[in-house]
Design a protein around this motif. Structure first.
Motif, PDB file in Angstrom:
ATOM      1  N   GLY A  95      -6.785 -68.232 -11.000  1.00 58.81           N
ATOM      2  CA  GLY A  95      -6.880 -66.985 -11.741  1.00 58.81           C
ATOM      3  C   GLY A  95      -6.793 -65.734 -10.901  1.00 58.81           C
ATOM      4  N   ARG A  96      -6.914 -65.850  -9.590  1.00 56.52           N
ATOM      5  CA  ARG A  96      -6.910 -64.667  -8.724  1.00 56.52           C
ATOM      6  C   ARG A  96      -5.506 -64.072  -8.667  1.00 56.52           C
ATOM      7  N   PRO A  97      -5.357 -62.795  -8.970  1.00 60.01           N
ATOM      8  CA  PRO A  97      -4.039 -62.159  -8.880  1.00 60.01           C
ATOM      9  C   PRO A  97      -3.597 -62.000  -7.428  1.00 60.01           C
ATOM     10  N   GLU A  98      -2.284 -62.055  -7.235  1.00 62.97           N
ATOM     11  CA  GLU A  98      -1.725 -61.871  -5.893  1.00 62.97           C
ATOM     12  C   GLU A  98      -0.942 -60.565  -5.864  1.00 62.97           C
ATOM     13  N   TYR A  99      -1.152 -59.809  -4.795  1.00 66.37           N
ATOM     14  CA  TYR A  99      -0.467 -58.535  -4.620  1.00 66.37           C
ATOM     15  C   TYR A  99       0.377 -58.599  -3.353  1.00 66.37           C
ATOM     16  N   SER A 100       1.494 -57.895  -3.354  1.00 70.06           N
ATOM     17  CA  SER A 100       2.335 -57.823  -2.163  1.00 70.06           C
ATOM     18  C   SER A 100       1.725 -56.829  -1.178  1.00 70.06           C
ATOM     19  N   HIS A 101       2.329 -56.714   0.002  1.00 71.59           N
ATOM     20  CA  HIS A 101       1.824 -55.782   1.016  1.00 71.59           C
ATOM     21  C   HIS A 101       1.954 -54.335   0.553  1.00 71.59           C
ATOM     22  N   ASP A 102       2.894 -54.095  -0.353  1.00 76.27           N
ATOM     23  CA  ASP A 102       3.106 -52.744  -0.875  1.00 76.27           C
ATOM     24  C   ASP A 102       2.102 -52.381  -1.963  1.00 76.27           C
ATOM     25  N   GLY A 103       1.332 -53.349  -2.410  1.00 77.77           N
ATOM     26  CA  GLY A 103       0.361 -53.094  -3.472  1.00 77.77           C
ATOM     27  C   GLY A 103       0.880 -53.430  -4.861  1.00 77.77           C
ATOM     28  N   PHE A 104       2.092 -53.984  -4.935  1.00 72.90           N
ATOM     29  CA  PHE A 104       2.647 -54.375  -6.228  1.00 72.90           C
ATOM     30  C   PHE A 104       2.147 -55.759  -6.617  1.00 72.90           C
ATOM     31  N   LEU A 105       2.014 -55.952  -7.893  1.00 77.08           N
ATOM     32  CA  LEU A 105       1.522 -57.222  -8.414  1.00 77.08           C
ATOM     33  C   LEU A 105       2.606 -58.283  -8.303  1.00 77.08           C
ATOM     34  N   ARG A 106       2.333 -59.347  -7.575  1.00 76.24           N
ATOM     35  CA  ARG A 106       3.278 -60.462  -7.473  1.00 76.24           C
ATOM     36  C   ARG A 106       3.052 -61.482  -8.583  1.00 76.24           C
ATOM     37  N   ARG A 107       1.768 -61.833  -8.758  1.00 78.38           N
ATOM     38  CA  ARG A 107       1.413 -62.858  -9.739  1.00 78.38           C
ATOM     39  C   ARG A 107       0.063 -62.498 -10.321  1.00 78.38           C
ATOM     40  N   PRO A 108      -0.045 -62.418 -11.653  1.00 82.60           N
ATOM     41  CA  PRO A 108      -1.333 -62.025 -12.235  1.00 82.60           C
ATOM     42  C   PRO A 108      -2.362 -63.152 -12.260  1.00 82.60           C
ATOM     43  N   GLY A 109      -1.950 -64.370 -12.017  1.00 83.42           N
ATOM     44  CA  GLY A 109      -2.860 -65.511 -12.129  1.00 83.42           C
ATOM     45  C   GLY A 109      -2.852 -66.036 -13.555  1.00 83.42           C
ATOM     46  N   GLN A 110      -3.360 -67.243 -13.729  1.00 89.83           N
ATOM     47  CA  GLN A 110      -3.406 -67.824 -15.062  1.00 89.83           C
ATOM     48  C   GLN A 110      -4.515 -67.173 -15.883  1.00 89.83           C
ATOM     49  N   ASP A 111      -4.347 -67.226 -17.175  1.00 85.38           N
ATOM     50  CA  ASP A 111      -5.323 -66.614 -18.076  1.00 85.38           C
ATOM     51  C   ASP A 111      -6.624 -67.412 -18.026  1.00 85.38           C
ATOM     52  N   LEU A 112      -7.698 -66.768 -17.629  1.00 86.35           N
ATOM     53  CA  LEU A 112      -8.992 -67.443 -17.532  1.00 86.35           C
ATOM     54  C   LEU A 112      -9.709 -67.518 -18.874  1.00 86.35           C
ATOM     55  N   ASP A 113      -9.169 -66.856 -19.890  1.00 90.04           N
ATOM     56  CA  ASP A 113      -9.734 -66.936 -21.235  1.00 90.04           C
ATOM     57  C   ASP A 113      -8.982 -67.937 -22.099  1.00 90.04           C
ATOM     58  N   ALA A 114      -8.124 -68.741 -21.488  1.00 84.97           N
ATOM     59  CA  ALA A 114      -7.313 -69.692 -22.237  1.00 84.97           C
ATOM     60  C   ALA A 114      -8.191 -70.776 -22.845  1.00 84.97           C
ATOM     61  N   GLU A 115      -7.730 -71.306 -23.961  1.00 86.09           N
ATOM     62  CA  GLU A 115      -8.454 -72.400 -24.603  1.00 86.09           C
ATOM     63  C   GLU A 115      -8.067 -73.721 -23.940  1.00 86.09           C
ATOM     64  N   GLY A 116      -8.791 -74.758 -24.284  1.00 84.40           N
ATOM     65  CA  GLY A 116      -8.493 -76.080 -23.761  1.00 84.40           C
ATOM     66  C   GLY A 116      -9.329 -76.395 -22.543  1.00 84.40           C
ATOM     67  N   LEU A 117      -8.665 -76.906 -21.518  1.00 82.41           N
ATOM     68  CA  LEU A 117      -9.369 -77.363 -20.324  1.00 82.41           C
ATOM     69  C   LEU A 117     -10.065 -76.218 -19.591  1.00 82.41           C
TER      70      LEU A 117
END
Length: 174
Positions: free
Chosen positions: A65-87
Motif C-alpha cells: 500500500g505504500r506509494p512510491e515517488y520518483s526523485h523528482d517528487g512525482f508519483l510513480r505508483r500509488p500502491g494498492q487500495d488498502l480499503d479494498a474488500e476481500g482478503l
C-alpha cells in the motif's frame, strides 16, 4: 489534474498506514510498559504467538500500500487500495482483533489471549458457508423426493436429453 485518483489513493494509503503504525506501536509499548511495571508477568510466548502474525500482516500491507515517488517528487505508483474488500479487509480484521486482544490481556490477564481463537473459528465458519454456497450453486435443483425436476429444464434441454437416451439405446442394441 493529471492522475487525480492515483494521488488521492496515495494520500489515503499514507494516512491509513501512518495511523495504523502509530496505534500498533502505542499498544505494544503500553503492553511492554505493563509487562515491566507489574509483578505478575504476562506470557511472552503467547504474546509473540498472537502478535507476530498481525505484525507480519501489517508489514505486508505497508509493502503493497505504500506509494512510491520518483526523485523528482512525482508519483510513480500509488500502491494498492488498502480499503479494498476481500482478503485485504480480512487482514485488517486480524490486525484490529489483535489490538483488541492486547487491550483485553492488559485488563483481564493472560487468559484473554485465548479469545484470539475467534479469528480461526470465524475463518472456518466463512470457509464452510462458502463451500456450502458453492455446492448449492452447482448442484441441480431437486424436488421433494430428491430427483431432479424436468420442469426446471428448458424444452431444448429436454429434447437433447431424449436424443442422448435414444442414442444410448441404439448403441446398446448392437
Amino acid at each position: 489534474m493529471a492522475q487525480k485518483a492515483a494521488k488521492s489513493l496515495a494520500s489515503r494509503n499514507t494516512f491509513i498506514l501512518r495511523r495504523n503504525h502509530l496505534v500498533t506501536v502505542a499498544l505494544h509499548l503500553l503492553f511492554l510498559l505493563f509487562q515491566i511495571l507489574f509483578v505478575r508477568p504476562r506470557s511472552w510466548v503467547l504474546y509473540l504467538t498472537f502478535c507476530l502474525p498481525a505484525i507480519a500482516i501489517e508489514v505486508y500491507l505497508d509493502v503493497i500500500g505504500r506509494p512510491e515517488y520518483s526523485h523528482d517528487g512525482f508519483l510513480r505508483r500509488p500502491g494498492q487500495d488498502l480499503d479494498a474488500e476481500g482478503l485485504t479487509d480480512y487482514m485488517w480484521d486480524v490486525v484490529y482483533w489483535t489490538w483488541i486482544n492486547i487491550l483485553l490481556v492488559l485488563i483481564f490477564g493472560n487468559n484473554a489471549w485465548w479469545l484470539y481463537l475467534v479469528v480461526p473459528a470465524y475463518t472456518i465458519y466463512l470457509a464452510a458457508t462458502t463451500v456450502g454456497g458453492l455446492k448449492a450453486m452447482f448442484s441441480p435443483p431437486k424436488d421433494d423426493e430428491g430427483a431432479t425436476t424436468a420442469a426446471s429444464e428448458s424444452k431444448r434441454q429436454q429434447k437433447l436429453g431424449k436424443r442422448a437416451q435414444q442414442r444410448m439405446t441404439y448403441q446398446n442394441q448392437y
